[in-house]
Design a protein around this motif. Structure first.
Motif, mmCIF file in Angstrom:
data_model
loop_
_atom_site.group_PDB
_atom_site.id
_atom_site.type_symbol
_atom_site.label_atom_id
_atom_site.label_comp_id
_atom_site.label_asym_id
_atom_site.label_seq_id
_atom_site.Cartn_x
_atom_site.Cartn_y
_atom_site.Cartn_z
ATOM 1 N N GLY A 143 0.784 -1.220 0.000
ATOM 2 C CA GLY A 143 0.000 0.000 0.000
ATOM 3 C C GLY A 143 0.819 1.275 0.000
ATOM 4 O O GLY A 143 0.298 2.347 0.358
ATOM 5 N N ALA A 144 2.099 1.194 -0.398
ATOM 6 C CA ALA A 144 2.954 2.379 -0.406
ATOM 7 C C ALA A 144 2.407 3.429 -1.370
ATOM 8 O O ALA A 144 1.930 3.098 -2.459
ATOM 9 C CB ALA A 144 4.378 1.999 -0.802
ATOM 10 N N ALA A 145 2.505 4.687 -0.962
ATOM 11 C CA ALA A 145 1.991 5.774 -1.796
ATOM 12 C C ALA A 145 2.790 5.905 -3.090
ATOM 13 O O ALA A 145 2.242 6.204 -4.146
ATOM 14 C CB ALA A 145 2.030 7.094 -1.012
ATOM 15 N N ASP A 146 4.102 5.678 -3.020
ATOM 16 C CA ASP A 146 4.975 5.752 -4.192
ATOM 17 C C ASP A 146 5.849 4.504 -4.209
ATOM 18 O O ASP A 146 7.002 4.529 -3.774
ATOM 19 C CB ASP A 146 5.835 7.017 -4.142
ATOM 20 N N PRO A 147 5.315 3.371 -4.673
ATOM 21 C CA PRO A 147 6.057 2.105 -4.588
ATOM 22 C C PRO A 147 7.358 2.104 -5.385
ATOM 23 O O PRO A 147 8.327 1.463 -4.973
ATOM 24 C CB PRO A 147 5.064 1.073 -5.134
#
Length: 203
Positions: A143-147
């Motif tokens: 769920g990282a905002a900027d994977p």
């Protein structure tokens, strides 16, 4: 042709010779480096003639590339394919590296060869790109905002820890894992998982 290179009817045992050559290369390249290991020494260690070696590998460059290809063809499947771990835990598991682990062979090869067009250098580059991609995919799953950004950051941490551990002869992976935990938690949305613990970068 020596007896070791013959089968029961006198034909060359291709698979056996090839595996011996690759086994010798894995040991010698790791112990003394690629540039310091010559084909004569490799053939002696593998108990094959140079003619047999060149029948299996067109030259040392091809052998070095195959040596790297065999290390981890699944790109850390023992970390990224573990169903018992959450995505965050899998990201951190990538840093669970024993301090006695030799320097990453891909880094070592790239440093020794000094040639970005060497087949082994290209393979090392492709592998490192694949590791970053798996970190990115796992960061996206977490769920990282900027994977993409997180994946590159973690890949850099991994390689830096590997190199520093070798240079200073002390385990740098625990520090890298602590930094990774902060980066991961700061990249995840609030309430992104029970196993997370938001913190600050270690000083």
């Amino acid at each position: 042709m020596t007896e070791l290179e013959k089968g029961p009817t006198g034909s060359r045992r291709g698979r056996g010779a090839r595996e011996r050559i690759l086994g010798a290369s894995q040991r010698l390249f790791r112990e003394q480096g690629i540039n310091r290991t010559g084909m004569d020494q490799l053939c002696a260690a593998a108990e094959v003639s140079k003619r047999t070696a060149y029948q299996h590998f067109g030259g040392k460059d091809e052998l070095v590339a195959e040596y790297l290809r065999r290390f981890d063809p699944t790109v850390l499947s023992g970390v990224f394919d573990r169903p018992d771990l959450t995505p965050r835990q899998r990201l951190l598991a990538a840093f669970d590296v024993p301090p006695t682990t030799p320097l990453c062979p891909y880094i070592a090869a790239a440093v020794e060869l000094h040639d970005p067009q060497h087949p082994a250098s290209r393979y090392a580059r492709d592998y490192k790109t694949a590791v970053a991609a798996r970190l990115t995919d796992t960061a996206r799953e977490a769920g990282a905002a900027d994977p993409e950004k997180l994946g590159e950051q973690l890949a850099l941490l991994l390689d830096g820890a590997a190199a520093r551990t070798r240079v200073i002869d002390a385990d740098s992976f625990p520090t890298a894992a602590a930094i990774a935990a902060v980066l991961i938690d700061n990249a995840l949305p609030a309430g992104g998982g029970d196993d997370r613990g938001r913190g600050e970068l270690p000083g």
